[in-house]
Scaffold this active site. Sequence first.
Site, short mmCIF file in Angstrom:
data_model
loop_
_atom_site.label_atom_id
_atom_site.label_comp_id
_atom_site.label_asym_id
_atom_site.label_seq_id
_atom_site.Cartn_x
_atom_site.Cartn_y
_atom_site.Cartn_z
N ASP A 64 58.59 14.34 68.24
CA ASP A 64 58.76 15.79 68.03
C ASP A 64 59.31 16.24 66.67
O ASP A 64 60.14 17.15 66.62
CB ASP A 64 59.64 16.38 69.13
CG ASP A 64 59.16 16.05 70.53
OD1 ASP A 64 58.04 15.54 70.68
OD2 ASP A 64 59.92 16.30 71.48
N LYS B 275 53.20 17.36 74.91
CA LYS B 275 53.99 17.24 76.13
C LYS B 275 54.76 18.52 76.40
O LYS B 275 55.02 19.31 75.48
CB LYS B 275 54.95 16.05 76.05
CG LYS B 275 56.02 16.17 74.97
CD LYS B 275 56.82 14.88 74.87
CE LYS B 275 57.91 14.96 73.82
NZ LYS B 275 59.02 15.84 74.15
N CYS C 201 65.05 15.18 73.57
CA CYS C 201 63.79 14.43 73.72
C CYS C 201 63.93 12.95 73.38
O CYS C 201 63.36 12.10 74.07
CB CYS C 201 62.69 15.10 72.92
SG CYS C 201 62.32 16.77 73.52
#
Length: 194
Positions: A26, A86, A120
């Site tokens: 990310d 995601k 994350c």
Amino acid sequence: MSESPNLIPRSIDLLSHQECQLVVVDVQEKLLPVIPESAHLTHRIRQLLQAARLFEIPLHCSEQYPKGLGATVPELADLLPTPREKLRFSAAECLGWETAANTIDSRTRIVLAGIEAHICVQQTALDLLAAGYRVIIPVDAIASRNQLDREVAIRRMENSGAGITTTESILFEWCEVAGTPEFKQISRLVTDKS
């Protein structure tokens, strides 16, 4: 003739490029600007990516809700495969892997970099550990908006079984020996400050 000395075996805790995969979590256009020292973070992740390509280590990339948070930043995207989108904070599910025990691949050591460390990255690390993978966290290649969140995430991941190290340590463990063309390229990577 004298016998050759018994060689001390390499530690199982040292990383071998034949056993690793690299996952970048990310590092996206709308997330990166709120991260302190974002230039240092992207530099370290870029070093990992360049070394992984040198040693033919499989690369993986995730993006959290790219419609809202943007794409992977261009500084890294040129070295990465197509990101896996995601919504779940952990990237473990979107990787689509079997558990480590069921994989036919020997690459069960996962170097995990990206943002945010306490969301994350941490959730991905914990899920991969639960699936039997050995997770390695280069602490200079993960970040959070808040330093305390990052520090607590590092402690929690380490307490859960993740290995904690730095980017440069990983690069030289992947390289293993001096005097090779790969060593020269790794040496250039670590001395390049751009």
